[in-house]
Write a protein that holds these residues in place. Structure first.
Motif, PDB file in Angstrom:
ATOM      1  N   ASP A  68       0.808  -1.323  -0.097  1.00 58.72           N
ATOM      2  CA  ASP A  68      -0.029   0.117  -0.118  1.00 58.72           C
ATOM      3  C   ASP A  68       0.901   1.293   0.054  1.00 58.72           C
ATOM      4  OD1 ASP A  68      -2.336  -1.622   0.119  1.00 58.72           O
ATOM      5  OD2 ASP A  68      -2.215  -1.773   2.319  1.00 58.72           O
ATOM      6  N   LYS A  69       0.343   2.196  -0.749  1.00 54.83           N
ATOM      7  CA  LYS A  69       0.891   3.510  -0.773  1.00 54.83           C
ATOM      8  C   LYS A  69       0.237   4.660  -0.259  1.00 54.83           C
ATOM      9  CE  LYS A  69       3.502   1.842  -4.946  1.00 54.83           C
ATOM     10  NZ  LYS A  69       2.571   0.672  -4.950  1.00 54.83           N
ATOM     11  N   PHE A  70       0.674   5.445   0.592  1.00 59.41           N
ATOM     12  CA  PHE A  70      -0.090   6.478   1.274  1.00 59.41           C
ATOM     13  C   PHE A  70       0.786   7.827   1.534  1.00 59.41           C
ATOM     14  CE2 PHE A  70      -1.759   2.744   3.211  1.00 59.41           C
ATOM     15  CZ  PHE A  70      -3.268   2.722   2.831  1.00 59.41           C
ATOM     16  N   VAL A  71       0.068   8.838   1.447  1.00 52.04           N
ATOM     17  CA  VAL A  71       0.768  10.414   1.751  1.00 52.04           C
ATOM     18  C   VAL A  71      -0.202  10.741   2.850  1.00 52.04           C
ATOM     19  CG1 VAL A  71      -0.670  11.280   0.087  1.00 52.04           C
ATOM     20  CG2 VAL A  71       1.439  12.601   1.030  1.00 52.04           C
ATOM     21  N   ILE A  72       0.491  11.234   3.888  1.00 54.22           N
ATOM     22  CA  ILE A  72      -0.230  11.858   5.001  1.00 54.22           C
ATOM     23  C   ILE A  72      -0.045  13.434   5.195  1.00 54.22           C
ATOM     24  CG2 ILE A  72      -0.302  11.751   7.816  1.00 54.22           C
ATOM     25  CD1 ILE A  72       0.569   8.937   7.579  1.00 54.22           C
ATOM     26  N   TYR A  73      -1.014  14.262   5.133  1.00 53.27           N
ATOM     27  CA  TYR A  73      -1.306  15.523   5.166  1.00 53.27           C
ATOM     28  C   TYR A  73      -1.569  15.897   6.756  1.00 53.27           C
ATOM     29  CZ  TYR A  73      -0.931  15.373   0.095  1.00 53.27           C
ATOM     30  OH  TYR A  73      -0.626  15.045  -1.266  1.00 53.27           O
ATOM     31  N   SER A  74      -0.634  16.589   7.552  1.00 51.01           N
ATOM     32  CA  SER A  74      -1.130  16.867   8.942  1.00 51.01           C
ATOM     33  C   SER A  74      -2.029  15.794   9.397  1.00 51.01           C
ATOM     34  CB  SER A  74      -2.040  18.282   8.976  1.00 51.01           C
ATOM     35  OG  SER A  74      -1.098  19.128   8.098  1.00 51.01           O
ATOM     36  N   GLY A  75      -1.828  14.650   9.638  1.00 55.02           N
ATOM     37  CA  GLY A  75      -2.592  13.473  10.166  1.00 55.02           C
ATOM     38  C   GLY A  75      -3.689  12.965   9.078  1.00 55.02           C
ATOM     39  N   ARG A  76      -3.843  13.548   8.197  1.00 55.49           N
ATOM     40  CA  ARG A  76      -4.971  12.976   7.219  1.00 55.49           C
ATOM     41  C   ARG A  76      -4.249  11.953   6.079  1.00 55.49           C
ATOM     42  NH1 ARG A  76      -5.958  17.054   4.720  1.00 55.49           N
ATOM     43  NH2 ARG A  76      -5.368  16.547   2.620  1.00 55.49           N
ATOM     44  N   LYS A  77      -4.502  10.820   6.136  1.00 56.30           N
ATOM     45  CA  LYS A  77      -4.086   9.655   5.417  1.00 56.30           C
ATOM     46  C   LYS A  77      -4.827   9.951   3.915  1.00 56.30           C
ATOM     47  CE  LYS A  77      -2.354   5.740   6.994  1.00 56.30           C
ATOM     48  NZ  LYS A  77      -2.164   4.263   7.334  1.00 56.30           N
ATOM     49  N   GLU A  78      -3.993   9.685   2.773  1.00 53.47           N
ATOM     50  CA  GLU A  78      -4.772   9.477   1.561  1.00 53.47           C
ATOM     51  C   GLU A  78      -3.787   8.607   0.684  1.00 53.47           C
ATOM     52  OE1 GLU A  78      -4.832  13.271  -0.560  1.00 53.47           O
ATOM     53  OE2 GLU A  78      -6.072  14.344   0.796  1.00 53.47           O
ATOM     54  N   VAL A  79      -4.546   7.775  -0.101  1.00 52.31           N
ATOM     55  CA  VAL A  79      -3.875   6.966  -0.961  1.00 52.31           C
ATOM     56  C   VAL A  79      -2.981   7.553  -2.029  1.00 52.31           C
ATOM     57  CG1 VAL A  79      -4.215   5.293  -2.797  1.00 52.31           C
ATOM     58  CG2 VAL A  79      -5.661   5.249  -0.705  1.00 52.31           C
ATOM     59  N   LEU A  80      -1.658   7.248  -2.037  1.00 54.07           N
ATOM     60  CA  LEU A  80      -0.608   7.816  -3.034  1.00 54.07           C
ATOM     61  C   LEU A  80      -1.023   7.041  -4.392  1.00 54.07           C
ATOM     62  CD1 LEU A  80       1.519   9.625  -3.870  1.00 54.07           C
ATOM     63  CD2 LEU A  80       3.131   8.018  -3.031  1.00 54.07           C
ATOM     64  N   GLY A  81      -1.631   7.595  -5.424  1.00 55.76           N
ATOM     65  CA  GLY A  81      -1.854   6.984  -6.741  1.00 55.76           C
ATOM     66  C   GLY A  81      -0.686   7.097  -7.718  1.00 55.76           C
ATOM     67  N   GLU A  82      -0.574   6.654  -8.721  1.00 52.39           N
ATOM     68  CA  GLU A  82       0.548   6.743  -9.702  1.00 52.39           C
ATOM     69  C   GLU A  82       0.586   7.881 -10.140  1.00 52.39           C
ATOM     70  OE1 GLU A  82      -0.722   5.778 -13.997  1.00 52.39           O
ATOM     71  OE2 GLU A  82      -1.304   4.095 -12.884  1.00 52.39           O
ATOM     72  N   PRO A  83       1.680   8.694 -10.554  1.00 52.34           N
ATOM     73  CA  PRO A  83       2.161   9.907 -10.973  1.00 52.34           C
ATOM     74  C   PRO A  83       1.101  10.497 -11.988  1.00 52.34           C
ATOM     75  CG  PRO A  83       4.044   8.625 -10.975  1.00 52.34           C
ATOM     76  CD  PRO A  83       2.918   7.654 -10.940  1.00 52.34           C
ATOM     77  N   GLU A  84       0.467  11.651 -11.709  1.00 52.70           N
ATOM     78  CA  GLU A  84      -0.147  12.279 -12.596  1.00 52.70           C
ATOM     79  C   GLU A  84       0.533  13.383 -13.719  1.00 52.70           C
ATOM     80  OE1 GLU A  84      -2.231  14.869  -9.826  1.00 52.70           O
ATOM     81  OE2 GLU A  84      -3.097  13.154  -8.678  1.00 52.70           O
ATOM     82  N   PRO A  85      -0.107  13.667 -14.691  1.00 51.78           N
ATOM     83  CA  PRO A  85       0.754  14.626 -15.301  1.00 51.78           C
ATOM     84  C   PRO A  85       1.404  15.806 -14.609  1.00 51.78           C
ATOM     85  CG  PRO A  85      -1.557  14.025 -16.383  1.00 51.78           C
ATOM     86  CD  PRO A  85      -1.589  13.492 -15.015  1.00 51.78           C
ATOM     87  N   ASP A  86       2.617  16.204 -15.097  1.00 52.39           N
ATOM     88  CA  ASP A  86       3.101  17.269 -14.245  1.00 52.39           C
ATOM     89  C   ASP A  86       2.486  18.443 -14.293  1.00 52.39           C
ATOM     90  OD1 ASP A  86       5.386  19.338 -13.844  1.00 52.39           O
ATOM     91  OD2 ASP A  86       6.205  17.483 -12.756  1.00 52.39           O
ATOM     92  N   GLN A  87       2.458  19.151 -13.423  1.00 57.41           N
ATOM     93  CA  GLN A  87       1.846  20.397 -13.165  1.00 57.41           C
ATOM     94  C   GLN A  87       2.426  21.485 -13.829  1.00 57.41           C
ATOM     95  OE1 GLN A  87      -0.246  21.331  -9.466  1.00 57.41           O
ATOM     96  NE2 GLN A  87      -1.207  19.474  -9.281  1.00 57.41           N
ATOM     97  N   ILE A  88       3.662  21.363 -14.278  1.00 54.54           N
ATOM     98  CA  ILE A  88       4.143  22.299 -14.886  1.00 54.54           C
ATOM     99  C   ILE A  88       3.312  22.592 -16.457  1.00 54.54           C
ATOM    100  CG2 ILE A  88       5.613  20.840 -16.528  1.00 54.54           C
ATOM    101  CD1 ILE A  88       6.757  24.260 -15.284  1.00 54.54           C
ATOM    102  N   TYR A  89       2.835  21.503 -16.940  1.00 58.44           N
ATOM    103  CA  TYR A  89       1.791  21.914 -18.017  1.00 58.44           C
ATOM    104  C   TYR A  89       0.662  22.463 -18.029  1.00 58.44           C
ATOM    105  CZ  TYR A  89       5.258  18.349 -19.629  1.00 58.44           C
ATOM    106  OH  TYR A  89       6.394  17.595 -20.069  1.00 58.44           O
ATOM    107  N   SER A  90       0.176  22.436 -16.564  1.00 56.03           N
ATOM    108  CA  SER A  90      -1.403  23.034 -16.442  1.00 56.03           C
ATOM    109  C   SER A  90      -1.064  24.395 -15.652  1.00 56.03           C
ATOM    110  CB  SER A  90      -2.110  22.154 -15.416  1.00 56.03           C
ATOM    111  OG  SER A  90      -1.538  21.890 -14.360  1.00 56.03           O
ATOM    112  N   ALA A  91      -0.030  24.892 -15.403  1.00 53.53           N
ATOM    113  CA  ALA A  91       0.557  26.058 -14.633  1.00 53.53           C
ATOM    114  C   ALA A  91      -0.262  27.140 -15.429  1.00 53.53           C
ATOM    115  CB  ALA A  91       2.033  26.100 -14.411  1.00 53.53           C
ATOM    116  N   ARG A  92      -0.931  28.131 -14.634  1.00 54.91           N
ATOM    117  CA  ARG A  92      -1.503  29.387 -15.310  1.00 54.91           C
ATOM    118  C   ARG A  92      -1.739  30.485 -14.393  1.00 54.91           C
ATOM    119  NH1 ARG A  92      -0.946  26.115 -18.891  1.00 54.91           N
ATOM    120  NH2 ARG A  92      -2.372  25.691 -20.532  1.00 54.91           N
ATOM    121  N   LEU A  93      -0.921  31.311 -14.654  1.00 56.55           N
ATOM    122  CA  LEU A  93      -1.125  32.715 -13.644  1.00 56.55           C
ATOM    123  C   LEU A  93      -2.574  32.943 -13.296  1.00 56.55           C
ATOM    124  CD1 LEU A  93       1.111  35.231 -15.528  1.00 56.55           C
ATOM    125  CD2 LEU A  93       1.576  34.466 -12.934  1.00 56.55           C
ATOM    126  N   LYS A  94      -2.919  33.076 -12.160  1.00 56.57           N
ATOM    127  CA  LYS A  94      -4.179  33.232 -11.491  1.00 56.57           C
ATOM    128  C   LYS A  94      -4.762  34.573 -11.957  1.00 56.57           C
ATOM    129  CE  LYS A  94      -3.915  31.034  -7.104  1.00 56.57           C
ATOM    130  NZ  LYS A  94      -4.175  31.022  -5.602  1.00 56.57           N
TER     131      LYS A  94
END
Length: 330
Positions: free
Chosen positions: A304-330
């Motif tokens: 099993d693969k998990f990532v924990i954010y401030s005590g909150r456990k989430e499943v760590l899924g396979e790599p998503e498309p890198d966010q460099i490709y979706s980066a947009r100025l707000k």
């Protein structure tokens, strides 16, 4: 299909399964393609030959510098030394001679710094691209027939990360959008962020970590630190628990990622090495003595693969498309 790395299931279906079933299996090849395994290893008798290849597609500025470091890092992640590069340059018809000179200067300057030789390659003007597309194959060798694999981690080992998340992504966003950012941020923040491109080599950690028990190393590229965590565990057929709050992120990165609405833990992160080792804190201390920031950010587990954010456990899924490709100025 989405921009970025081909998803793991498609790689498995169209590349790895075909490779596994191929009737051609050279006896010299001892490491073959698999998820997260960036280098091929060939047994040449007296020594191992290490090979890898990578393009630069998500950046406009500093692509020569990025190309050299990203490819050399694959060899360092095996605990080995790169020798040189074969470089392919696909250049658009509207490229100026000045731009070509800048690219050439970057390539020769960075290879000189790294002690690498440009071994050859191919250069072409083509209307198939509208901006320079550069790619390289790097050649390296082991020392005393020793090398590490991405898939060498063992359950119970610590997961160590070097430097800081999203160094490469931060430098790309700052350099490619400098004029727009100057309307939002002080120049000193932008200049510091652009300067992260000077921190992209993992040579020191790649050659230091094996001396302190490293079982596996993986340089962090597309998909960011969380993508690399998934890959180092998946390559070993194991699980992983990652503590997101322990991942070092510089303030300039946090600022620029907020502006572009991207997650720094999912942003391309060359310059950082992920290491699995039995005594993580000892390795962290050794790296810091070499001037490399490092932190224990997780643990290799049986499954099993998990990532924990401030005590909150989430499943760590396979790599998503890198966010460099979706980066947009707000």
């Amino acid at each position: 299909m989405e921009t970025g790395k081909l998803p793991s299931e498609l790689l498995e279906k169209y590349i790895f399964k075909k490779s596994d079933s191929s009737s051609i299996k050279r006896k010299e090849v001892i490491v073959r393609p698999s998820i997260g395994e960036d280098c091929a290893v060939l047994d040449m008798g007296s020594e191992y030959l290490i090979l890898s290849t990578d393009p630069i597609t998500g950046a406009c500025e500093n692509i020569g510098r990025l190309l050299v470091n990203i490819n050399a890092n694959d060899i360092y992640s095996n605990g080995c030394e790169p020798i040189g590069l074969l470089i392919t340059l696909l250049l658009p018809p509207n490229l100026t001679e000045e731009a070509l000179a800048t690219l050439s200067d970057q390539l020769f300057s960075e290879t000189a710094k790294a002690g690498l030789e440009i071994l050859g390659g191919h250069t072409e003007i083509t209307d198939a691209v509208n901006r320079p597309v550069v790619s390289a194959t790097v050649v390296g060798k082991s020392a005393n027939r020793k090398f590490l694999k991405t898939g060498g981690a063992k359950a119970g080992q610590d997961v160590i990360m070097t430097k800081y998340a999203a160094l490469e992504g931060t430098s790309i966003l700052a350099a490619d959008n400098e004029e727009k950012l100057l309307k939002i941020l002080p120049r000193e923040i932008i200049e510091k962020a652009k300067g992260f491109s000077n921190m992209l080599s993992v040579r020191t950690e790649g050659l230091t970590a094996p001396k302190y028990g490293a079982a596996a190393m993986h340089d962090v590229t597309e998909g960011g630190i969380l993508g690399a965590c998934y890959e180092i565990a998946e390559s070993a057929g194991l699980g992983i628990t990652v503590f997101a709050d322990k991942i070092p992120v510089l303030e300039e990165t946090k600022t620029i990622c907020r502006i572009f609405n991207v997650n720094p833990l999912r942003l391309i992160s060359s310059g950082s090495m992920l290491i699995a080792a039995p005594k993580g804190e000892a390795l962290v201390s050794a790296l810091k003595k070499e001037g490399i920031n490092a932190a224990v950010i997780g643990k290799i587990t049986e499954k099993d693969k998990f990532v924990i954010y401030s005590g909150r456990k989430e499943v760590l899924g396979e790599p998503e498309p890198d966010q460099i490709y979706s980066a947009r100025l707000k």
